[in-house]
Design an enzyme around this catalytic site. Structure first.
Site, mmCIF file in Angstrom:
data_model
loop_
_atom_site.group_PDB
_atom_site.id
_atom_site.type_symbol
_atom_site.label_atom_id
_atom_site.label_comp_id
_atom_site.label_asym_id
_atom_site.label_seq_id
_atom_site.Cartn_x
_atom_site.Cartn_y
_atom_site.Cartn_z
ATOM 1 C CG HIS A 1 -1.787 -1.231 1.293
ATOM 2 N ND1 HIS A 1 -2.751 -1.573 0.377
ATOM 3 C CD2 HIS A 1 -1.767 -2.238 2.204
ATOM 4 C CE1 HIS A 1 -3.300 -2.725 0.717
ATOM 5 N NE2 HIS A 1 -2.722 -3.153 1.822
ATOM 6 C CG ASN B 1 -3.155 12.043 1.546
ATOM 7 O OD1 ASN B 1 -2.974 11.365 0.549
ATOM 8 N ND2 ASN B 1 -3.422 11.496 2.712
ATOM 9 N NE ARG C 1 0.569 13.351 3.965
ATOM 10 C CZ ARG C 1 0.823 12.553 2.939
ATOM 11 N NH1 ARG C 1 1.511 13.016 1.903
ATOM 12 N NH2 ARG C 1 0.383 11.316 2.928
#
Length: 639
Positions: free
Chosen positions: A222, A276, A278
């Protein structure tokens, strides 16, 4: 967000991303501050910063995850802004608020937006997606996933209902260790879908850019390995849907700065995964095709600048490969050691982002990524071909890396055809991709002749009147036999068909089937020899002590820290082959260590917190139905 200009940025991170942010800061005339743990005292990101502040300790929990220490470091160094990079505290809303409360500029989204998207369960609810509650056989396979963090940690694929409770516990423990939050959830697992994401960038004036797509389908455990932009072969209508849903997600939480919305694309449909909050590791491919510097844009947005009404259009295609110090053929085991050389062919469209330089050491404490190698070209086919060549011709000397896997992946028909892309790529093709590369036997000949030339240079010697036996040198599976000739040089007797044209300690020219090739040879004191892209190891004259251990001995496959032992496991228990006994943490990942055979656990030398080196004895499983269990006095752990 602020309207004041930023003069000094502290990067609350390490390695490649810290170096990456520093590069943009230098271009903008902004001073830089690094933070570093004790193992990172001499790291490249520390050497490149204008100032550096020590965070005492080695473990991330004691250093890079200590938000209070990072804020104190920024204030002590006179920084007026903090960039979080990716990982560590980059998606920690409390840390973002602490930075702001300290009067510093936070180069990231508002804490409220981070909070809204930080938990994957809450993010899915925001996007109208509900995780599974009561899992049944009909729901299998499912994916257990950490609610916080990312990078593949705290994720487990479950294919049997009986394994669910154990994997939930394992994922929760790993998530708690990595992110300080053990919350996990369960969702349907889509087999071999494509991992597609959209880069977003938003300012404080209401403008939200959707800055193209990326395909990140090639993953191991992953974690992404090869990424590209734009995502190839997607229908225009699906791309527009991805843009619309990504912009909606950003606007729903009042997003500001750079972020990424991730989807799993299967059967022509896009399934929301997470947002996400970021900068992503793979952001360079977006920068390359759109002609932007996302870090510079992050800084400008944090200073209060407005984005243009429309983002720049994409041109060409970019592909990025993550070079890791790991052995894909040994269950992706991370590798450590001195990085003797890390050099890539330069040229138009080639970019390398790294946190290492020649001579640096790869430690067990942090992520195993050595570099991101990015190639941009007018077409996908051209970019893929060139990236494979750049990696193939790179000088990467030191620990085992995934370089050969990357080259083989890029040249594999299953990657070159976008219709065949999917997250199950390595599950289907890993065996063929990790076969020894061609040319190893001739590389071994070059290594042997270079060693002979080096000995001749040190000690003299050459042809003798009395014909001697062949000299033999073995590198891994390759045995080389050769003898000196009366007129100088050498004759290779095995493997057959090799003619020596020239031999020096650092370069050998061989002719095979009338084709001459030069081989650059570099030998190191630890016994490793690098011949072009081949990494060879001299077979020792004496048996490795680890090969003399008793049957059933369970040895540490890598240096690391024992993070946990299977619940209730005790000496005297019956175990089955493949049963997980304990878990090691190395380079920010957990590695399961399983019973080597079915039998009785007769020794257990592992306890949470114990640090071990490669080959350390962890446990002994005596095969068979019955086994004699040592007494307490016999059971003392080895020194």
């Amino acid at each position: 967000m602020t309207d004041r200009p930023i003069s000094t940025v502290l990067v609350a991170n390490r390695g490649e991303i810290a170096c990456r942010v520093f590069r943009t800061c230098r271009d903008l005339g902004i001073a830089t501050v690094a933070v570093y743990s004790d193992p990172d005292a001499g790291a490249l990101h520390v050497r490149e910063a204008d100032a550096a502040v020590r965070l005492p300790g080695a473990a991330p929990a004691d250093t890079y995850l200590r938000g209070d220490l990072v804020v104190a470091a920024a204030l002590a160094a006179g920084a007026d802004a903090v960039h979080p990079g990716y990982g560590f505290l980059s998606e920690n809303a409390e840390f973002a608020q602490a930075v702001i409360d300290a009067g510093l500029v936070w180069i990231g989204p508002p804490p409220g937006a981070i909070e809204a998207m930080a938990s994957k369960t809450r993010a899915k609810e925001l996007m109208g997606v509900r995780p599974l509650a009561d899992v049944t056989e009909a729901d299998l396979p499912v994916l257990v996933k950490a609610a916080a963090g990312g990078g593949g940690r705290g994720m487990r694929v479950v294919r049997e209902l009986s394994a669910l409770s154990g994997e939930l516990a394992a994922a929760s423990a790993e998530a708690a260790s990595a992110f300080g939050d053990g919350e996990v959830f369960v969702e349907p697992y889509v087999e071999n879908g494509r991992h597609v994401e959209v880069q977003v960038l938003a300012d404080t004036h209401g403008t939200v850019w959707t800055l193209g797509t990326r395909d990140c389908s090639l993953q191991r455990r992953h974690q992404k390995v090869i990424e590209e932009a734009p995502a190839p072969g997607l229908p225009a209508a699906l791309v527009e849907e991805l843009y619309e849903r990504s912009a909606t997600a950003a606007k729903a939480v009042g997003y500001v700065g750079a972020g990424t919305v991730e989807f799993l694309v299967a059967d022509g449909r896009a399934h929301f995964l997470e947002m996400n909050t970021r900068l992503q590791v793979e952001h360079p491919v977006t920068e390359q095709v759109h002609g932007v510097d996302l870090v510079a844009l992050q800084i400008q947005v944090a200073e209060g600048a407005a984005l243009d009404p429309e983002p720049p259009r994409a041109h060409g295609h970019a592909v990025e490969a993550r070079l890791y110090a790991e052995d894909p053929a040994a269950d992706w085991a991370p590798q450590t050691g001195v990085l003797h050389a890390l050099e890539f062919p330069a040229g138009p469209g080639v970019r390398v982002d790294t946190g290492y330089a020649c001579g640096d050491s790869v430690s067990v404490h942090y992520d195993a990524m050595l570099a991101k190698v990015v190639v941009t070209a007018p077409t996908r086919a051209a970019a893929v071909r060139k990236l494979a060549q750049v990696l193939d011709r790179a000088r990467i000397h030191g620990p085992v890396t995934n370089r050969d896997l990357l080259v083989a992946s890029l040249r594999h028909p299953g990657f070159q055809d976008p219709a065949l892309l999917g997250t199950g790529f390595y599950e289907r093709h890993l065996d063929e991709l990790t076969r020894p590369r061609d040319g190893g036997a001739h590389a071994a000949v070059a290594a042997a002749l270079a060693a002979a030339a080096a000995r001749r240079g040190r000690f003299g010697g050459g042809w003798r009147n009395v014909r001697s036996q062949d000299e033999t040198r073995t590198y891994g599976p390759h045995e080389v036999r050769y003898r000196p000739l009366r007129g100088g040089g050498h004759e290779v007797t095995s493997p057959p068909g090799v003619r020596v044209l020239a031999a020096a300690p650092d370069r050998v020219r061989l002719e095979v089937d009338r084709v001459a090739r030069d081989y650059d040879v570099t030998a190191y004191p630890d016994g490793t020899v690098h011949v072009g892209p081949h990494r060879l190891a001299v077979r020792p004259r004496f048996t490795d002590p680890r090969e003399q251990t008793a049957p059933g001995s369970l040895l540490a496959p890598m240096p690391g820290t024992v993070v946990r032992v299977a619940d209730g496991l005790a000496v005297g228990d019956r175990v089955t082959a493949g049963q997980p006994l304990l878990w090691l943490e190395a380079m920010k990942m957990e590695h399961r260590v399983a019973a080597p055979a079915s039998g009785t656990l007769t020794a257990l030398h592992a306890a949470p917190g114990r640090q071990v080196e490669v080959g350390a004895l962890l446990a002994v499983v005596q095969p068979g139905e019955r086994a004699d269990v040592p007494t307490e006095a016999q059971e003392e752990a080895p020194a």
